[in-house]
Design an enzyme around this catalytic site. Sequence first.
Site, short mmCIF file in Angstrom:
data_model
loop_
_atom_site.label_atom_id
_atom_site.label_comp_id
_atom_site.label_asym_id
_atom_site.label_seq_id
_atom_site.Cartn_x
_atom_site.Cartn_y
_atom_site.Cartn_z
N TRP A 45 0.82 -1.22 0.00
CA TRP A 45 0.00 0.00 0.00
C TRP A 45 0.86 1.27 0.00
CZ3 TRP A 45 -4.45 -0.77 4.16
CH2 TRP A 45 -5.28 -1.82 3.75
N HIS A 134 13.21 -2.26 -1.25
CA HIS A 134 12.35 -1.64 -2.27
C HIS A 134 13.09 -0.45 -2.86
CE1 HIS A 134 9.06 0.42 -4.24
NE2 HIS A 134 8.38 -0.71 -4.16
N GLU A 205 11.78 -6.40 -9.43
CA GLU A 205 11.06 -5.17 -9.77
C GLU A 205 11.96 -4.25 -10.58
OE1 GLU A 205 7.60 -4.31 -6.95
OE2 GLU A 205 9.37 -3.43 -6.02
N GLY A 211 5.10 1.90 -11.05
CA GLY A 211 4.18 3.05 -11.08
C GLY A 211 4.16 3.79 -12.40
N GLY A 273 0.17 0.07 -7.02
CA GLY A 273 -1.04 0.84 -7.38
C GLY A 273 -2.32 0.01 -7.41
#
Length: 297
Positions: A45, A134, A205, A211, A273
């Site tokens: 989130w 991340h 990733e 995004g 998202g």
Amino acid sequence: MIYNVKVAKTWLLLKINRSITFVSTQILTSYVLYMTRPAMIVANWKMNMRWAEGLALADAVIQRVSPFVSPTLQVVLMPSYLHLAALGARLTSPPRGIQLGAQNCHHAPEGPYTGEVSVPMLHDVGVRYVLVGHSERRRQWDEGPTLLAHKVTAICSHGLQPVFCCGEQQRTTMQSALAIVQQQLADSLFHLSEVAMSQVILAYEPVWAIGTGCTPAPAQVQEMHSGIRETIAQQYGRTLAQQIPILYGGSCNPHNAATFFTYPDVDGGLIGGASLQADAFVKVVEAMHACPRVCLR
Ligand code: PEP
């Protein structure tokens, strides 16, 4: 002369036979481990959802996703720290199968670290997974490989599981992207024992896909995941490498999820998202659930 030819023929046949048996055993083992590796969908989130919004989203997701959750398909919600305790309570009484994750942690168990939250604290509210590495934390908080290695160690030593993110910054060739990822793995994970490593979840990733609405082709993601698995195999052996889930993250959404998830080394997704709307997130979970490796088990 004839005798020698006969012996050579038999020897050759034996060799071929052995090679075939070896290769088929390898393929069979990989297939069995692939079919037993859990699939996973993780909702990140990020810094979204105010108090009431977060609770409402969690309630909707819990209600609609719980029926799909099983040991073969795990779903993890990673809200901000603010929501962790409340979601922990909602997910355990009664048990919903959905797991709780945190987006960050400090590596020390306690101490004078204003604003930080430790792994034992996360454990106490029901957190089982913690995101590490991340790209937003690497970039915006300057989190480097050594700090990430400390965090991974702390998470594993308290019995929680790191979801370790890796990926290249910009679009580049497969060869150089894989080299970047291999370095990230070596720098922050390869100090782990086999037992600790077996608890790690990986999330590939590509930073340029996060995004942005752009993604690599699913076949390229498969190639990267297979390269990552091979790297783990060289360090820890093939069996362990086959057991580790490797998730894809970066603009994964209800429209493209199914295509990614059909590939054998793509074990699920880290969803940003699209995890902020119950409808979209449920569709991503449904896409994973529809894959033969989940629905046929
Ligand atoms: C992420 O930040 O981990 C992520 C995958 O974000 P998004 O799905 O929005 O690209």
